[in-house]
Enzyme design. Sequence first.
Site, PDB file in Angstrom:
ATOM      1  N   SER A  85      -9.571   0.421   7.784  1.00 57.82           N
ATOM      2  CA  SER A  85      -9.104   0.510   6.394  1.00 57.82           C
ATOM      3  C   SER A  85      -8.680  -0.804   5.764  1.00 57.82           C
ATOM      4  CB  SER A  85      -7.948   1.511   6.300  1.00 57.82           C
ATOM      5  OG  SER A  85      -8.408   2.815   6.518  1.00 57.82           O
ATOM      6  N   SER A  98      -9.100   2.734   3.660  1.00 47.36           N
ATOM      7  CA  SER A  98      -8.176   3.367   2.737  1.00 47.36           C
ATOM      8  C   SER A  98      -7.329   2.389   1.937  1.00 47.36           C
ATOM      9  CB  SER A  98      -7.254   4.324   3.513  1.00 47.36           C
ATOM     10  OG  SER A  98      -6.466   3.610   4.442  1.00 47.36           O
ATOM     11  N   LYS A 105       0.835  -1.197   0.000  1.00 48.26           N
ATOM     12  CA  LYS A 105       0.000   0.000   0.000  1.00 48.26           C
ATOM     13  C   LYS A 105       0.875   1.254   0.000  1.00 48.26           C
ATOM     14  CE  LYS A 105      -3.712   2.049   2.848  1.00 48.26           C
ATOM     15  NZ  LYS A 105      -4.558   1.819   4.043  1.00 48.26           N
TER      16      LYS A 105
END
Length: 479
Positions: free
Chosen positions: A183, A159, A84
């Site tokens: 997230s 996220s 990520k």
Amino acid sequence: MAELHDLTAREQAQGIRSGELSPVELTEHYLARIERLDDTLGAFLTRTPDIARKQASDAESEAAAARREGRELPPLHGVPVPVKDLNQVAGVRCTMGSRALAAHVPTVDDHLVGKLREGGTILLGKTNTPEFGLPCYTENGLAPPARTPWDLTRSAGGSSGGAAAAVAGGLAPVAHASDGGGSIRIPASVCGLFGIKPSRGRISGGPLLHDISGLATSGPLARTVADAATLLDVLAGPMPGDPFTAPALPPGETFAGHALREPGRLRIACLTEAPVPGIEVHADCRTATTDTAALLSGLGHEVEELSLPADDGILLAFTRVWSVLAASRPVPPEGEELLMPLTRYLRDRGAEVSGTDFARSMYAFRMLSQSLADGLMPPGGYDVILSPTLAAPPAEVGALRDDADPQAEFAALGAFTPFTALYNATGQPAVNVPVQWNAAGLPIGVMLVGRYGDEATLIALSAQLEQARPWAGRTPSVW
């Protein structure tokens, strides 16, 4: 005829160990799928094909040497695992989803990236994330929105939306993700994946981006419980300088091993009401939870309905801490005007939080942790909490975003995700289990929460659910 991305990550790793599968071939397969589908899914912010090809070649040579010498390889050796874009890979652009950092290239790896390197995994690229990981959608000024492959008009959540879109769309077998308020679990729910938010301290956040609040942690996203547990084994473990350390498994045990164990008869609390005042939970999310409760009862567990008192105090504490974290992100002075409206709103609010109020908010988190440990989940109490992961089905792209009124947007984000942040505050492990799809064909996840340090029970229980109601064979049309 099965394709390489139909294989689980563990099956891919076994094929590489035996010599039946080439890391180079596997990597090229995923790079081709990324080239074809990423503009549609919005999974990646930065692609790293040159790095991936070099790592795959090295992994292939190492696998051949290990076979000749009779050596064991790490459990995901040669398997692609994207990172990520909130985390740093030396020499690779790290934007944190922000135009203000579009040219930022770190010179050091985060500790978890070092573990992925040591584990022989392949970096396909950096996955899409909203600015600084603040909202629960994945839209920014750098890349197309991340979309759930189950309905391309809808968001992949956030996220870790890019990571979830990659795995659910067959652009990666598993992915690194992170979770500061839901997230990992939010995108897992809307993309039909299994995701683990580990216990606080299970995975190092260092060496440079330590979250002093303890809210955030990295974790795995995967199609199967065993794949996620195996990636957790790769990522887990303390590093020097870590402010928190979760209890280690007994010697010789692995999280992947617990995916093969029976969980035993557990006492499970079932919550369907949001722990935040005034939040209405959608019927699809209630149904997914009550159906899962019935399934668990049928598997021999003791399931009891329970309600927690709705509490504005924890919401206020979380908002203060979240705002301070937003304000603490380093932004070059010339980059402030490039920030998203929600980011600017939270940074302004965080700058107004006094040190005393911040400390009081952190104290509220600790007291919440203590009350759950003592009153709800002590030894002899509930072993697991079951609830909806989200209060509503997957949202359309742009539906949760309100650039004209970021205060209203932040309230809408909280109404969509009233169940998840509670366990970032307590540090407990929590997973999203993709056992339900609604009448429109959209995944509706449920959340299981365990005692601090007890990911093992959640993994074993989730694997039991997976065996009773398999989900990995269900794939979206882009597959």
